[in-house]
Design an enzyme around this catalytic site. Structure first.
Site, PDB file in Angstrom:
ATOM      1  N   ASP A  15      14.930   8.506   1.887  1.00  0.00           N
ATOM      2  CA  ASP A  15      15.671   8.952   0.591  1.00  0.00           C
ATOM      3  C   ASP A  15      16.384  10.318   0.797  1.00  0.00           C
ATOM      4  O   ASP A  15      17.516  10.405   0.555  1.00  0.00           O
ATOM      5  CB  ASP A  15      14.607   8.993  -0.434  1.00  0.00           C
ATOM      6  N   ASP A  46       9.473  -6.255   1.068  1.00  0.00           N
ATOM      7  CA  ASP A  46       9.865  -6.032   2.498  1.00  0.00           C
ATOM      8  C   ASP A  46      11.195  -5.387   2.456  1.00  0.00           C
ATOM      9  O   ASP A  46      12.336  -5.801   2.057  1.00  0.00           O
ATOM     10  CB  ASP A  46       9.757  -6.817   3.481  1.00  0.00           C
ATOM     11  N   LYS A  67       0.824  -1.153   0.060  1.00  0.00           N
ATOM     12  CA  LYS A  67       0.076   0.040   0.065  1.00  0.00           C
ATOM     13  C   LYS A  67       0.558   1.066   0.021  1.00  0.00           C
ATOM     14  O   LYS A  67       0.549   2.272   0.290  1.00  0.00           O
ATOM     15  CB  LYS A  67      -1.055   0.001   1.225  1.00  0.00           C
ATOM     16  N   HIS A  98      18.286  -0.600  -3.968  1.00  0.00           N
ATOM     17  CA  HIS A  98      18.027  -1.760  -3.418  1.00  0.00           C
ATOM     18  C   HIS A  98      16.920  -2.587  -4.294  1.00  0.00           C
ATOM     19  O   HIS A  98      16.923  -3.869  -4.564  1.00  0.00           O
ATOM     20  CB  HIS A  98      17.853  -1.528  -2.235  1.00  0.00           C
TER      21      HIS A  98
HETATM   22  P1  ITT Z   1       3.904  -2.062   2.548  1.00  0.00           P
HETATM   23  O1  ITT Z   1       4.318  -3.239   3.780  1.00  0.00           O
HETATM   24  O2  ITT Z   1       2.335  -1.958   2.452  1.00  0.00           O
HETATM   25  O3  ITT Z   1       4.523  -2.761   1.304  1.00  0.00           O
HETATM   26  P2  ITT Z   1       5.541  -0.170   4.076  1.00  0.00           P
HETATM   27  O4  ITT Z   1       6.013   1.042   3.946  1.00  0.00           O
HETATM   28  O5  ITT Z   1       4.637  -0.711   5.421  1.00  0.00           O
HETATM   29  O6  ITT Z   1       4.532  -0.738   2.969  1.00  0.00           O
HETATM   30  P3  ITT Z   1       7.650  -2.099   4.847  1.00  0.00           P
HETATM   31  O7  ITT Z   1       7.267  -2.762   5.960  1.00  0.00           O
HETATM   32  O8  ITT Z   1       8.548  -2.769   3.927  1.00  0.00           O
HETATM   33  O9  ITT Z   1       6.878  -1.317   3.817  1.00  0.00           O
HETATM   34  O10 ITT Z   1       8.595  -0.727   5.339  1.00  0.00           O
HETATM   35  C1  ITT Z   1       9.572  -0.230   4.498  1.00  0.00           C
HETATM   36  C2  ITT Z   1      10.049   1.318   4.935  1.00  0.00           C
HETATM   37  O11 ITT Z   1      11.580   1.325   4.746  1.00  0.00           O
HETATM   38  C3  ITT Z   1       9.531   2.356   4.105  1.00  0.00           C
HETATM   39  O12 ITT Z   1       8.383   2.706   4.589  1.00  0.00           O
HETATM   40  C4  ITT Z   1      10.592   3.347   4.250  1.00  0.00           C
HETATM   41  O13 ITT Z   1      10.445   4.093   5.464  1.00  0.00           O
HETATM   42  C5  ITT Z   1      11.975   2.337   4.211  1.00  0.00           C
HETATM   43  N1  ITT Z   1      12.247   2.293   2.838  1.00  0.00           N
HETATM   44  C6  ITT Z   1      12.114   1.274   2.005  1.00  0.00           C
HETATM   45  N2  ITT Z   1      12.508   1.475   0.984  1.00  0.00           N
HETATM   46  C7  ITT Z   1      12.929   2.691   0.862  1.00  0.00           C
HETATM   47  C8  ITT Z   1      13.444   3.612  -0.222  1.00  0.00           C
HETATM   48  O14 ITT Z   1      13.668   3.059  -1.683  1.00  0.00           O
HETATM   49  N3  ITT Z   1      13.696   4.783   0.058  1.00  0.00           N
HETATM   50  C9  ITT Z   1      13.289   5.439   1.319  1.00  0.00           C
HETATM   51  N4  ITT Z   1      12.928   4.647   2.310  1.00  0.00           N
HETATM   52  C10 ITT Z   1      12.766   3.447   1.894  1.00  0.00           C
END
Ligand code: ITT
Length: 197
Positions: free
Chosen positions: A157, A70, A9, A182
């Site tokens: 970011d 994740d 989401k 990543h």
């Molecule tokens: P979903 O579980 O619905 O996919 P979420 O945002 O809760 O959404 P995660 O549990 O995987 O997803 O948490 C990922 C977090 O890590 C995200 O909210 C960012 O704070 C950080 N993150 C991941 N990828 C990133 C990126 O490309 N750039 C910046 N922050 C990132």
């Protein structure tokens, strides 16, 4: 067109998956297209475990090929935190700015860039109804900036300096981020597996 659901989401993730997969001929849907979708609890101890939980639950529910992501930020000075708790590091609401503020505060007084080393990690799980789940991981090395800079991207970011480029991830265009992130690295490993599914 080949259809695929991204079990997320998170709007930032959705945009990146669309940009990466549309040119390869995929019609990308996400849980934002299914407002009544089930909630999957992220009870795993690792990025990989959580990605598997999300991908398998959503592919079983919709009987469709699903990728779950994740991901998060691991900071060496903080022993790998925020790690799998990246989305809610500053509290229950997912608040990117509050998370950034918390990280900057925790690194107050850490003056050397080398001591602020960190990496973004992305685990992807690909699940087909009735099939075996596949997983891959991608990383991007960098440092936590002294202050935030840049407007693009999402999450951490603005405070993540990409080692190779010496700019924060938020200063990159979406094309530049999608070449080195990543998520892009993990997806590159997964692409062949999607085509074989
Ligand atoms: P979903 O579980 O619905 O996919 P979420 O945002 O809760 O959404 P995660 O549990 O995987 O997803 O948490 C990922 C977090 O890590 C995200 O909210 C960012 O704070 C950080 N993150 C991941 N990828 C990133 C990126 O490309 N750039 C910046 N922050 C990132």
């Amino acid at each position: 067109m080949k259809e695929i659901i991204i079990a997320t989401k998170n709007k930032g993730k959705v945009k990146e998956f669309e940009a990466l997969l549309a040119p390869l001929g995929y019609l990308v849907q996400s849980l934002l297209d299914y407002p009544d979708s089930i909630d999957v609890e992220e009870t795993g101890a690792t990025f990989k475990e959580n990605a598997i939980l999300k991908a398998e639950a959503i592919s079983a529910h919709y009987q469709r090929m699903t990728i779950a992501d994740d991901s998060g930020l691991a900071i060496d000075y903080l022993d790998g935190k925020p790690g799998i708790f990246s989305a809610r590091y500053a509290g229950l609401a997912k608040d990117d700015q509050a998370n950034i503020n918390k990280v900057l505060e925790e690194l107050t007084g850490v003056a050397e860039l080398e001591s602020r080393s960190a990496r973004f990690i992305c685990a992807l799980a690909l699940s087909n109804p009735g099939g075996q789940t596949k997983t891959v991981e991608g990383t991007c090395e960098g440092y936590i900036a002294m202050k935030q800079q840049g407007e693009n991207g999402f999450g951490y970011d603005p405070i993540f300096i990409v080692k190779k480029l010496n700019k924060t991830m938020a200063m990159l265009s979406k094309e530049e981020k999608n070449r080195i992130s990543h998520r892009a690295q993990a997806l590159e490993k997964l692409i062949d597996m999607i085509d074989q599914s």
